[in-house]
Design a protein around this motif. Structure first.
Motif, PDB file in Angstrom:
ATOM      1  N   MET A   1     -37.663  13.000  -5.048  1.00 17.16           N
ATOM      2  CA  MET A   1     -36.447  12.527  -4.423  1.00 17.16           C
ATOM      3  C   MET A   1     -35.324  13.505  -4.769  1.00 17.16           C
ATOM      4  SD  MET A   1     -34.073   9.137  -5.077  1.00 17.16           S
ATOM      5  CE  MET A   1     -35.432   8.047  -5.127  1.00 17.16           C
ATOM      6  N   LEU A   2     -34.565  13.857  -3.779  1.00 22.39           N
ATOM      7  CA  LEU A   2     -33.388  14.695  -3.966  1.00 22.39           C
ATOM      8  C   LEU A   2     -32.172  13.788  -4.086  1.00 22.39           C
ATOM      9  CD1 LEU A   2     -31.928  17.457  -3.900  1.00 22.39           C
ATOM     10  CD2 LEU A   2     -31.873  17.240  -1.414  1.00 22.39           C
ATOM     11  N   VAL A   3     -31.387  13.952  -5.134  1.00 20.80           N
ATOM     12  CA  VAL A   3     -30.191  13.152  -5.341  1.00 20.80           C
ATOM     13  C   VAL A   3     -28.982  14.065  -5.210  1.00 20.80           C
ATOM     14  CG1 VAL A   3     -28.932  11.685  -6.963  1.00 20.80           C
ATOM     15  CG2 VAL A   3     -31.431  11.609  -6.907  1.00 20.80           C
ATOM     16  N   LEU A   4     -28.067  13.699  -4.310  1.00 20.04           N
ATOM     17  CA  LEU A   4     -26.865  14.495  -4.067  1.00 20.04           C
ATOM     18  C   LEU A   4     -25.627  13.635  -4.245  1.00 20.04           C
ATOM     19  CD1 LEU A   4     -28.040  16.208  -0.763  1.00 20.04           C
ATOM     20  CD2 LEU A   4     -28.007  17.228  -3.029  1.00 20.04           C
ATOM     21  N   SER A   5     -24.561  14.245  -4.709  1.00 20.19           N
ATOM     22  CA  SER A   5     -23.273  13.553  -4.804  1.00 20.19           C
ATOM     23  C   SER A   5     -22.386  14.056  -3.671  1.00 20.19           C
ATOM     24  CB  SER A   5     -22.596  13.855  -6.142  1.00 20.19           C
ATOM     25  OG  SER A   5     -23.369  13.357  -7.197  1.00 20.19           O
ATOM     26  N   ARG A   6     -21.703  13.141  -3.019  1.00 17.35           N
ATOM     27  CA  ARG A   6     -20.789  13.487  -1.940  1.00 17.35           C
ATOM     28  C   ARG A   6     -19.543  12.646  -2.091  1.00 17.35           C
ATOM     29  NH1 ARG A   6     -21.137  17.896   0.432  1.00 17.35           N
ATOM     30  NH2 ARG A   6     -21.166  18.163  -1.783  1.00 17.35           N
ATOM     31  N   LYS A   7     -18.435  13.154  -1.628  1.00 16.91           N
ATOM     32  CA  LYS A   7     -17.181  12.418  -1.613  1.00 16.91           C
ATOM     33  C   LYS A   7     -16.877  12.015  -0.179  1.00 16.91           C
ATOM     34  CE  LYS A   7     -15.348  14.951  -5.552  1.00 16.91           C
ATOM     35  NZ  LYS A   7     -14.373  15.920  -6.021  1.00 16.91           N
ATOM     36  N   LYS A   8     -15.891  11.146  -0.012  1.00 13.63           N
ATOM     37  CA  LYS A   8     -15.478  10.715   1.318  1.00 13.63           C
ATOM     38  C   LYS A   8     -15.175  11.943   2.175  1.00 13.63           C
ATOM     39  CE  LYS A   8     -12.163   7.949   3.792  1.00 13.63           C
ATOM     40  NZ  LYS A   8     -10.864   7.352   3.794  1.00 13.63           N
ATOM     41  N   ASP A   9     -15.583  11.882   3.434  1.00  9.91           N
ATOM     42  CA  ASP A   9     -15.400  12.934   4.432  1.00  9.91           C
ATOM     43  C   ASP A   9     -16.299  14.152   4.218  1.00  9.91           C
ATOM     44  OD1 ASP A   9     -13.457  11.430   5.828  1.00  9.91           O
ATOM     45  OD2 ASP A   9     -11.893  12.158   4.475  1.00  9.91           O
ATOM     46  N   GLU A  10     -17.242  14.084   3.273  1.00 14.41           N
ATOM     47  CA  GLU A  10     -18.225  15.145   3.121  1.00 14.41           C
ATOM     48  C   GLU A  10     -19.515  14.697   3.800  1.00 14.41           C
ATOM     49  OE1 GLU A  10     -16.785  17.246  -1.021  1.00 14.41           O
ATOM     50  OE2 GLU A  10     -18.424  15.821  -1.123  1.00 14.41           O
ATOM     51  N   SER A  11     -20.435  15.630   3.976  1.00 16.50           N
ATOM     52  CA  SER A  11     -21.669  15.268   4.670  1.00 16.50           C
ATOM     53  C   SER A  11     -22.857  16.001   4.078  1.00 16.50           C
ATOM     54  CB  SER A  11     -21.545  15.571   6.166  1.00 16.50           C
ATOM     55  OG  SER A  11     -21.379  16.954   6.376  1.00 16.50           O
ATOM     56  N   ILE A  12     -24.026  15.594   4.546  1.00 20.23           N
ATOM     57  CA  ILE A  12     -25.304  16.184   4.152  1.00 20.23           C
ATOM     58  C   ILE A  12     -26.053  16.480   5.442  1.00 20.23           C
ATOM     59  CG2 ILE A  12     -27.524  15.727   3.014  1.00 20.23           C
ATOM     60  CD1 ILE A  12     -25.945  13.683   1.256  1.00 20.23           C
ATOM     61  N   MET A  13     -26.657  17.641   5.535  1.00 17.88           N
ATOM     62  CA  MET A  13     -27.470  17.991   6.697  1.00 17.88           C
ATOM     63  C   MET A  13     -28.945  17.846   6.353  1.00 17.88           C
ATOM     64  SD  MET A  13     -25.444  18.744   9.174  1.00 17.88           S
ATOM     65  CE  MET A  13     -26.681  19.324  10.316  1.00 17.88           C
ATOM     66  N   ILE A  14     -29.697  17.252   7.253  1.00 18.04           N
ATOM     67  CA  ILE A  14     -31.151  17.166   7.148  1.00 18.04           C
ATOM     68  C   ILE A  14     -31.693  17.982   8.315  1.00 18.04           C
ATOM     69  CG2 ILE A  14     -33.171  15.662   7.168  1.00 18.04           C
ATOM     70  CD1 ILE A  14     -31.334  13.433   6.100  1.00 18.04           C
ATOM     71  N   GLY A  15     -32.320  19.089   7.990  1.00 12.69           N
ATOM     72  CA  GLY A  15     -32.725  20.021   9.037  1.00 12.69           C
ATOM     73  C   GLY A  15     -31.479  20.548   9.724  1.00 12.69           C
ATOM     74  N   ASP A  16     -31.607  20.866  10.998  1.00 10.87           N
ATOM     75  CA  ASP A  16     -30.434  21.374  11.717  1.00 10.87           C
ATOM     76  C   ASP A  16     -29.912  20.402  12.762  1.00 10.87           C
ATOM     77  OD1 ASP A  16     -32.527  21.617  13.467  1.00 10.87           O
ATOM     78  OD2 ASP A  16     -32.176  23.711  13.963  1.00 10.87           O
ATOM     79  N   GLN A  17     -30.480  19.167  12.786  1.00 10.85           N
ATOM     80  CA  GLN A  17     -30.067  18.208  13.806  1.00 10.85           C
ATOM     81  C   GLN A  17     -29.565  16.877  13.272  1.00 10.85           C
ATOM     82  OE1 GLN A  17     -33.555  17.961  16.308  1.00 10.85           O
ATOM     83  NE2 GLN A  17     -32.584  19.329  17.776  1.00 10.85           N
ATOM     84  N   ILE A  18     -29.742  16.611  11.988  1.00 11.92           N
ATOM     85  CA  ILE A  18     -29.351  15.306  11.453  1.00 11.92           C
ATOM     86  C   ILE A  18     -28.277  15.502  10.391  1.00 11.92           C
ATOM     87  CG2 ILE A  18     -30.125  13.231  10.242  1.00 11.92           C
ATOM     88  CD1 ILE A  18     -32.933  13.809  11.438  1.00 11.92           C
ATOM     89  N   GLU A  19     -27.161  14.805  10.582  1.00 18.95           N
ATOM     90  CA  GLU A  19     -26.053  14.885   9.644  1.00 18.95           C
ATOM     91  C   GLU A  19     -25.727  13.484   9.130  1.00 18.95           C
ATOM     92  OE1 GLU A  19     -21.528  16.676   9.289  1.00 18.95           O
ATOM     93  OE2 GLU A  19     -22.405  16.419  11.262  1.00 18.95           O
ATOM     94  N   ILE A  20     -25.614  13.358   7.822  1.00 18.17           N
ATOM     95  CA  ILE A  20     -25.212  12.109   7.177  1.00 18.17           C
ATOM     96  C   ILE A  20     -23.780  12.299   6.696  1.00 18.17           C
ATOM     97  CG2 ILE A  20     -25.735  10.440   5.357  1.00 18.17           C
ATOM     98  CD1 ILE A  20     -28.055  10.847   7.350  1.00 18.17           C
ATOM     99  N   LYS A  21     -22.855  11.495   7.221  1.00 23.28           N
ATOM    100  CA  LYS A  21     -21.443  11.624   6.874  1.00 23.28           C
ATOM    101  C   LYS A  21     -21.016  10.449   5.999  1.00 23.28           C
ATOM    102  CE  LYS A  21     -19.971  13.925  11.124  1.00 23.28           C
ATOM    103  NZ  LYS A  21     -19.003  13.873  12.236  1.00 23.28           N
ATOM    104  N   ILE A  22     -20.260  10.741   4.950  1.00 27.84           N
ATOM    105  CA  ILE A  22     -19.684   9.690   4.113  1.00 27.84           C
ATOM    106  C   ILE A  22     -18.343   9.317   4.735  1.00 27.84           C
ATOM    107  CG2 ILE A  22     -18.943   9.027   1.797  1.00 27.84           C
ATOM    108  CD1 ILE A  22     -21.982   9.808   2.139  1.00 27.84           C
ATOM    109  N   LEU A  23     -18.262   8.104   5.293  1.00 24.64           N
ATOM    110  CA  LEU A  23     -17.060   7.679   6.009  1.00 24.64           C
ATOM    111  C   LEU A  23     -16.060   6.962   5.116  1.00 24.64           C
ATOM    112  CD1 LEU A  23     -18.788   6.324   9.233  1.00 24.64           C
ATOM    113  CD2 LEU A  23     -17.835   8.607   8.832  1.00 24.64           C
ATOM    114  N   GLY A  24     -16.561   6.261   4.111  1.00 23.74           N
ATOM    115  CA  GLY A  24     -15.650   5.531   3.246  1.00 23.74           C
ATOM    116  C   GLY A  24     -16.372   4.936   2.058  1.00 23.74           C
TER     117      GLY A  24
END
Length: 72
Positions: A1-24
């Motif tokens: 499992m990959l564990v990443l820390s993100r803050k509000k308004d940051e995102s994570i890319m999975i491949g080149d087509q899927i983006e996970i955005k932290i909205l709040g």
């Protein structure tokens, strides 16, 4: 499992087509947005698990139905 820390308004890319955005972040809840092609199915894990159970039940019902047809 990959564990990443993100803050509000940051995102994570999975491949080149899927983006996970932290909205709040509100207390213990994190709101995320998922940008993905329409061909990619996205479900909450409890919904995904329920779908899997229903699919298995439907498959078992289909097998039983086919057996009943063979007997007639």
């Amino acid at each position: 499992m990959l564990v990443l820390s993100r803050k509000k308004d940051e995102s994570i890319m999975i491949g080149d087509q899927i983006e996970i955005k932290i909205l709040g972040i509100e207390g213990e809840q994190i709101k995320i947005g998922i940008v993905a092609p329409k061909t990619v199915k996205v479900h909450r894990s409890e919904v995904f698990e329920a779908i899997q159970v229903q699919n298995k039940e439907a498959l078992a019902s289909s097998s039983n139905f086919l057996e009943q047809l063979k007997r007639k």
